[in-house]
Design a protein around this motif. Structure first.
Motif, PDB file in Angstrom:
ATOM      1  N   PRO A  56      54.784  45.164  11.908  1.00  0.00           N
ATOM      2  CA  PRO A  56      55.616  45.390  13.095  1.00  0.00           C
ATOM      3  C   PRO A  56      56.468  46.663  13.036  1.00  0.00           C
ATOM      4  CG  PRO A  56      55.616  43.074  12.560  1.00  0.00           C
ATOM      5  CD  PRO A  56      54.920  43.770  11.420  1.00  0.00           C
ATOM      6  N   ALA A  57      56.681  47.210  11.852  1.00  0.00           N
ATOM      7  CA  ALA A  57      57.428  48.462  11.751  1.00  0.00           C
ATOM      8  C   ALA A  57      56.711  49.597  12.479  1.00  0.00           C
ATOM      9  CB  ALA A  57      57.649  48.842  10.283  1.00  0.00           C
ATOM     10  N   GLY A 118      64.303  45.916   7.862  1.00  0.00           N
ATOM     11  CA  GLY A 118      64.411  47.366   7.763  1.00  0.00           C
ATOM     12  C   GLY A 118      65.202  47.933   8.927  1.00  0.00           C
ATOM     13  N   TYR A 119      65.360  49.240   8.926  1.00  0.00           N
ATOM     14  CA  TYR A 119      66.073  49.901  10.020  1.00  0.00           C
ATOM     15  C   TYR A 119      65.705  51.382  10.054  1.00  0.00           C
ATOM     16  CZ  TYR A 119      69.285  51.967   6.598  1.00  0.00           C
ATOM     17  OH  TYR A 119      69.794  52.680   5.552  1.00  0.00           O
ATOM     18  N   ASN A 130      67.029  48.274  14.422  1.00  0.00           N
ATOM     19  CA  ASN A 130      66.914  47.278  13.361  1.00  0.00           C
ATOM     20  C   ASN A 130      65.643  46.443  13.524  1.00  0.00           C
ATOM     21  OD1 ASN A 130      69.658  47.843  12.333  1.00  0.00           O
ATOM     22  ND2 ASN A 130      70.295  46.943  14.292  1.00  0.00           N
ATOM     23  N   LEU A 131      65.121  45.976  12.398  1.00  0.00           N
ATOM     24  CA  LEU A 131      63.863  45.236  12.377  1.00  0.00           C
ATOM     25  C   LEU A 131      63.994  43.961  11.552  1.00  0.00           C
ATOM     26  CD1 LEU A 131      60.692  45.028  12.682  1.00  0.00           C
ATOM     27  CD2 LEU A 131      60.563  46.417  10.601  1.00  0.00           C
ATOM     28  N   VAL A 132      63.542  42.840  12.124  1.00  0.00           N
ATOM     29  CA  VAL A 132      63.438  41.563  11.413  1.00  0.00           C
ATOM     30  C   VAL A 132      62.034  41.023  11.631  1.00  0.00           C
ATOM     31  CG1 VAL A 132      64.256  39.188  11.228  1.00  0.00           C
ATOM     32  CG2 VAL A 132      65.864  41.005  11.749  1.00  0.00           C
ATOM     33  N   ILE A 147      62.870  43.743  17.143  1.00  0.00           N
ATOM     34  CA  ILE A 147      63.299  45.129  16.936  1.00  0.00           C
ATOM     35  C   ILE A 147      64.345  45.438  17.990  1.00  0.00           C
ATOM     36  CG2 ILE A 147      62.579  47.551  16.882  1.00  0.00           C
ATOM     37  CD1 ILE A 147      59.739  46.553  16.211  1.00  0.00           C
ATOM     38  N   ALA A 148      65.518  45.898  17.557  1.00  0.00           N
ATOM     39  CA  ALA A 148      66.600  46.119  18.522  1.00  0.00           C
ATOM     40  C   ALA A 148      67.383  47.384  18.212  1.00  0.00           C
ATOM     41  CB  ALA A 148      67.542  44.921  18.534  1.00  0.00           C
TER      42      ALA A 148
END
Length: 395
Positions: A56-57, A118-119, A130-132, A147-148
């Motif tokens: 997803p990154a 990650g970010y 930001n990523l979860v 992702i926000a």
């Protein structure tokens, strides 16, 4: 052996000599297998050192384009900005591993509950993104992500899974799932974008050098009524009697239509892994030949046991160093622990509890926006982020 075959066309040409027998067995198992191919065990040399939870990154490796969506002045311009960002994600999602690893590799199959955080830092006022990511199912493998960019009022939530089959020498992948992009508007209110996923075809199997081609059509439907249609099987031109000419790999055509209309107001075409243009003006639309921006993650020693890079660190090292015995041994260890965990849960009458996402049987946004372009299927489930992960701004 046919005298017309070149070395690059020889079966198994891309396979290391020591791995040819395992590759031959793997190809035979693909041909004879009935069902979802994702359950097959691939030879170590074709494994990627990266877990599927990191994928997803790829949605945000050009964070400037993601942030620019919030700066659009009206609904039409926002739809164009979303389309531009989406097309620019395709190279990272589907061809970047060919460039980095020499050919497409099978990602490591995540364990249930695997996590990836990650970010992308705030640079020149674009805001921190930001990523979860959480592996919310193992059989079938389903990855949920959020992702926000809070300062820009942008949030992307989605999930993905794959159903794979073998046909005419290629692996055919039907991507299951969707994403919803929510944009906070300056005057209050929100605009939502439903994003569907293209189908994939993995070619080059016979030669041990797999690569991905996109097929079919995907859509980006805005709650304002604007619709982007992306055709991955379009041809560049037509010759006499309608025969196609000049077809290229990774070619696409996209159209943008307004609310209640089927007449395109904007048209784009080109190569999604290089450049594309406005079909009417010739102006460059996307250019992904410039370097992408990798996601930033914390040091492994500070990670939880279930975070991807800590969990798979020894497997990844074995793959990168060509020590396939190490990779296979460590991979089996992780998989056996996963099986034992499921047996323990079954014996105790318990189920694994998701950490960051809640499963919803039917996504109301998908159903509502999908009706505007007759989405198939008409309903899909979703995984909703529970907003229980704190994001600390990074300097």
């Amino acid at each position: 052996m046919s005298g017309t075959q070149t070395p690059s066309e020889m079966p198994g040409e891309g396979v290391p000599a020591a791995q040819k027998s395992s590759w031959t067995s793997f190809v035979k198992s693909i041909v004879s297998f009935s069902g979802d191919l994702s359950s097959l065990t691939a030879p170590p040399f074709i494994l990627s050192p990266i877990s599927l939870t990191e994928f997803p990154a790829y949605w945000c490796e050009r964070p400037g384009l993601f942030a620019a969506i919030a700066d659009a002045k009206d609904e039409k311009e926002r739809s164009i900005a979303v389309l531009k960002w989406f097309i620019s994600t395709l190279k990272g999602q589907y061809t970047s591993r060919n460039e980095k690893l020499g050919s497409e590799k099978k990602p490591l199959n995540p364990v249930l509950g695997e996590l990836f955080y990650g970010y992308w830092p705030d640079i020149e006022g674009r805001g921190q993104t930001n990523l979860v990511v959480e592996q919310v199912s193992h059989h079938p493998p389903i990855t949920a992500y959020y992702i926000a960019n809070p300062s820009k009022g942008l949030a992307l939530q989605g999930h993905s899974a794959q159903k794979t089959s073998f046909s005419s020498g290629s692996i055919v992948v039907k991507q299951i799932g969707h994403a919803v992009l929510t944009v906070d508007l300056p005057g209050g209110g929100k605009e939502e974008f439903l994003i569907t996923l293209p189908r994939l075809r993995i070619d080059g199997i016979w030669y041990g050098s797999p690569y991905i081609e996109l097929t079919g059509v995907s859509y980006i439907q805005s709650s304002s009524g604007w619709l982007s249609t992306i055709d991955y099987e379009a041809k560049e031109g037509r010759g006499y009697f309608g025969f196609s000419i000049g077809a290229k790999s990774h070619f696409f055509k996209a159209t943008l239509t307004g609310p209640g209309s089927s007449t395109p107001v904007k048209k784009y075409e080109g190569l999604w892994h290089e450049t594309s243009k406005d079909s009417d003006t010739g102006e460059i639309f996307t250019d992904v030949r410039t370097p992408k921006e990798e996601v930033t993650v914390g040091p492994i020693e500070q990670m939880q046991d279930f975070e991807s890079r800590k969990l798979w660190q020894h497997v990844a090292r074995g793959i990168r160093e060509g020590d396939y015995e190490l990779a296979s041994r460590e991979k089996s260890k992780i998989e056996n622990e996963q099986r034992q965990r499921r047996r323990d849960e079954q014996a105790a009458g318990t189920r694994w509890q998701l950490k960051h996402f809640e499963h919803i049987e039917s996504d109301p946004v998908y159903e509502r926006l999908g009706k505007l372009f007759n989405a198939n299927p008409p309903k899909e489930d979703t995984y909703v982020f529970m907003h229980n992960r704190d994001f600390v701004p990074k300097a």
